[in-house]
Design an enzyme around this catalytic site. Structure first.
Site, PDB file in Angstrom:
ATOM      1  N   HIS A 210       0.817  -1.214   0.000  1.00  0.00           N
ATOM      2  CA  HIS A 210       0.000   0.000   0.000  1.00  0.00           C
ATOM      3  C   HIS A 210       0.849   1.261   0.000  1.00  0.00           C
ATOM      4  O   HIS A 210       0.387   2.326  -0.413  1.00  0.00           O
ATOM      5  CB  HIS A 210      -1.020  -0.001   1.148  1.00  0.00           C
TER       6      HIS A 210
ATOM      7  N   ASP B  76       1.225  -7.774   2.237  1.00  0.00           N
ATOM      8  CA  ASP B  76       1.314  -6.333   1.982  1.00  0.00           C
ATOM      9  C   ASP B  76       2.773  -5.891   1.834  1.00  0.00           C
ATOM     10  O   ASP B  76       3.355  -5.310   2.751  1.00  0.00           O
ATOM     11  CB  ASP B  76       0.634  -5.579   3.125  1.00  0.00           C
TER      12      ASP B  76
ATOM     13  N   SER C 162       3.912   2.249   8.481  1.00  0.00           N
ATOM     14  CA  SER C 162       3.661   1.321   7.380  1.00  0.00           C
ATOM     15  C   SER C 162       4.958   1.096   6.621  1.00  0.00           C
ATOM     16  O   SER C 162       5.624   2.052   6.210  1.00  0.00           O
ATOM     17  CB  SER C 162       2.598   1.883   6.440  1.00  0.00           C
TER      18      SER C 162
END
Length: 735
Positions: free
Chosen positions: A89, A225, A656
């Site tokens: 992402h 991810d 992240s």
């Protein structure tokens, strides 16, 4: 008398001890301070390396493998050729920018077979931290406690300019100075930024985004991810703009990759650039956040997301256009929902009031501190109560202008025309071309029919939820002219506005400046945008700014007072996108009564969620085949393929893509999310339910090698077995 004295001494100490135990894994710590503040505890929890192995300015250390990616995510180097690992992402926009209906890398994935196939990404950069210095004394020189807030800001700004000018650095390095502890301390960061970052690999979204928005912020999770990039430098190994002649950066350090996996209660660290937390707010501010602002934000985004999702499910082109925007919008929307629920579930507001009661008790027991800080907390809570309606209605306005995209374009257009007025009519051609160039990429991913329906829904919600005294008369009058109907308003605007397409906008601006300056007030979208903006500035923003200045001053003083009053407690600074390390242990949790979660998921769970043809839960045929044959190579464990795991590391947005490290500083996973019940950790960390979610690095390697057939990338890495090595090195027990 002695007994009473002991009792008075023990109770505060017990309070702090309880606080410490409850927050044993809480904190986002500055890496250069670990040796004094955290090293002993970290080793007690299982860390096998030293603080100097994490942060060192004299030789390569873990910090030299960690980068801020684009200023919004974290990445880490995993090879001597600067192969960079981050989240899928985090790389999503880059992947999308190279995608089309014909070559849809979002759907099919992308894997460069050679360096020549790696794709450049204009505007994407990575930043390393070279060193960190405490410059508090210099920054606050001349800024006393009684200095008026405006004067204080000017004094500090002048001081920071001098500090930057005198900082020792190389020509290719930069200096950033940021405030900590609400402006009570300042640290200088010497940085190096590289702007040639190329896409190397990404799994299809059916792996990298598996579960999509349904599973977002949810455990158990089964998402691969991750994505891969590479950092390029000039031939002198220094930062350079993109060039075909650039070569892979030779890093000071890169992370070895552990194949030993994780076990319950393993020590873990997460190293990265957390974005923003507000852990030291008073109780009324926490209440405002979860009972006011979050409610407004969630309502507006909920309405927008339902409409966009409907279009994305019906139209492949719209799905590609809105993929990144939808993901970004949904991410915060779902986080705010979890934040509200988490604070309520853990009685976060009540606990904050209990904390304030103890703080006040200890403040009152200290004559000198009471004289210095008496009334600060009460004043801060009172002003937050007064500030509440302005903050809530500010968020309604922000969400309206953010999610109705033509209002955002209109705002930018108005700003451009204001700049022309300031600089002179002769500057119009240059500023017009600059503006048009900036909007070309926006219109590439814009659909007027989607925005029309979003506008209709959000206008209905905005004019219903926000009192007219906060909206203003002009915008309210326009609302009345369209019969208080969002659909009628949108129908009128999107059929008559010059902003609905790039070609119409360009034609509108190609007229002489004076014509545009007149016609801009006739365009229906711009007319509403100006009316909304004027009402917002006059009725919401201006009053809020004055109150916010008072809040900032009181919050700074309250922060300082907490550190002095509760001086036997360790305080970590709130996240502010600077390099931090957090640590905890691998373990599950119990979110509600009769529900207990394990700490790890496997590929079996992916297959259990599999829904053929569903854009969130479809599974590629090759992955299904590998699972059926249990063809996991060296990456599986006990006949199963680990996918994700959780631990009690304190993380937030910006983390992240951060590496999850083991006790030896080896890569074991990739941070990408938090559990839904624990998203309130930005304002109210609670060790009982706050968990961060990570992709197991063995799943990353499995996808690269066995699924994608890109073993040449795995071959770049240094694979290690720290647990097995430690067992072999351990002395034999005597009989």
């Amino acid at each position: 008398m002695l007994q009473q004295m002991l009792k008075r001494a023990v109770l505060p100490a017990l309070f702090v001890l309880l606080q410490f135990r409850a927050h044993a894994t809480e904190g986002m710590w500055l890496p250069h301070l670990l040796s004094n503040m955290n090293e002993k505890e970290m080793k007690g929890m299982g860390m096998k390396i030293n603080a100097a192995d994490i942060y060192n300015v004299n030789k390569g250390s873990l910090k030299d493998a960690i980068v801020s990616l684009g200023g919004f995510c974290t990445g880490e180097l995993i090879s001597s050729q600067s192969l960079l690992l981050t989240n899928h992402h985090c790389g999503y926009s880059a992947i999308q920018s190279h995608s089309s209906v014909e070559s849809n890398y979002l759907e099919k994935g992308f894997w460069a077979k050679s360096r020549a196939e790696e794709l450049p990404n204009k505007g994407l950069f990575v930043t390393f931290i070279v060193r960190i210095e405490d410059v508090t004394l210099q920054a606050l020189q001349g800024a006393g406690r009684n200095t008026p807030e405006k004067d204080r800001a000017q004094v500090i700004e002048a001081n920071l300019a001098k500090i930057k000018d005198n900082a020792k650095k190389e020509d290719y390095q930069d200096v950033v100075i940021k405030p900590f502890y609400e402006g009570n301390q300042y640290y200088l960061f010497v940085t190096e930024t590289y702007r040639d970052v190329r896409l190397v690999g990404a799994p299809p979204s059916s792996i990298g985004k598996f579960g999509s928005d349904t599973d977002n912020w949810v455990w158990p999770r089964h998402t691969g991810d991750f994505s891969l990039f590479r950092i390029y430098a000039g031939k002198d190994n220094r930062p350079a703009e993109y060039s075909a002649d650039n070569v892979p950066l030779k890093p000071k350090h890169f992370l070895p990759v552990s194949l030993d996996g994780i076990a319950e209660n393993d020590f873990t660290m997460v190293f990265g650039f957390p974005g923003r937390t507000t852990e030291y707010l008073p109780s009324q501010a926490v209440k405002l956040t979860v009972e006011g602002q979050d409610v407004a934000r969630v309502a507006m985004r909920d309405a927008a997301l339902k409409i966009i999702d409907g279009f994305m499910r019906q139209d492949e082109k719209i799905k590609i256009q809105y993929a990144a925007k939808y993901a970004s919008t949904a991410n915060a929307w779902k986080k705010w929902i979890g934040e509200m629920q988490g604070v309520q579930q853990t009685k976060g507001i009540e606990k904050r009031i209990t904390y304030e009661t103890e703080y006040t008790k200890r403040l009152n027991a200290n004559t000198s501190l009471k004289e210095k800080y008496n009334g600060v907390l009460d004043s801060l809570n009172t002003i937050y109560q007064d500030f509440s309606p302005y903050a809530v209605n500010r968020d309604y306005y922000s969400e309206l202008t953010r999610n109705v995209e033509l209002l955002s374009v209109s705002d930018k257009l108005i700003n451009m025309m204001n700049e022309v007025r300031q600089k002179g009519e002769s500057e119009y051609p240059a500023l017009r071309e600059k503006f048009l160039a900036s909007q070309a990429s926006f219109y590439k991913d814009f659909s007027a029919k989607v925005d029309h329906d979003v506008a209709a829904a959000l206008f209905d919600l905005y004019f219903t939820a926000v009192p007219s005294r906060f909206i203003g008369g002009e915008a309210t009058q326009i609302w009345m002219e369209t019969n208080k109907s969002g659909k009628q308003l949108a129908d009128k605007y999107y059929s008559n506005s010059a902003l609905v397409s790039y070609d119409k906008l360009k034609a509108f601006l190609d007229k002489p400046y004076r014509d545009v300056a007149t016609d801009i007030f006739k365009d229906p979208v711009t007319r509403m945008s100006i009316a909304l903006r004027n009402g917002f500035i006059e009725n919401v923003n201006n009053p809020a700014v004055g109150m916010q200045n008072d809040i900032n001053r009181l919050q700074r003083i309250y922060m300082q007072s907490q550190m002095e009053v509760l001086n036997d407690r360790r305080f970590y600074p709130d996240a502010n996108s600077t390099l931090r390390i957090t640590y905890g242990k691998v373990n599950g949790y119990r979110p509600t009564d009769a529900k207990t979660y394990d700490f790890i998921t496997t590929l079996d769970g992916v297959m259990e969620k599999y829904k053929p043809g569903d854009y969130e839960f479809d599974v590629p045929e090759k992955l299904r085949t590998l699972h059926a044959q249990k063809d996991y190579g060296q990456y599986g464990a006990n006949g199963r393929m680990p996918v994700c795991f959780i631990a009690s590391n304190h993380t937030t947005g910006g983390n992240s893509g951060s590496p999850a490290l083991d006790a030896y500083g080896n890569l074991i996973g990739l941070n990408f999310d938090r559990t839904w019940e624990g998203t309130m950790s930005d304002i109210n960390y609670d060790a009982s339910i706050c968990r961060n979610i990570m992709v197991d690095v063995r799943y990353v390697l499995f996808i690269i090698d066995k699924f994608a057939g890109a073993k040449h990338l795995v071959d770049e890495m240094k694979l290690v077995h720290p647990k097995k090595t430690a067992v072999k090195a351990a002395p034999a027990k005597r009989a």
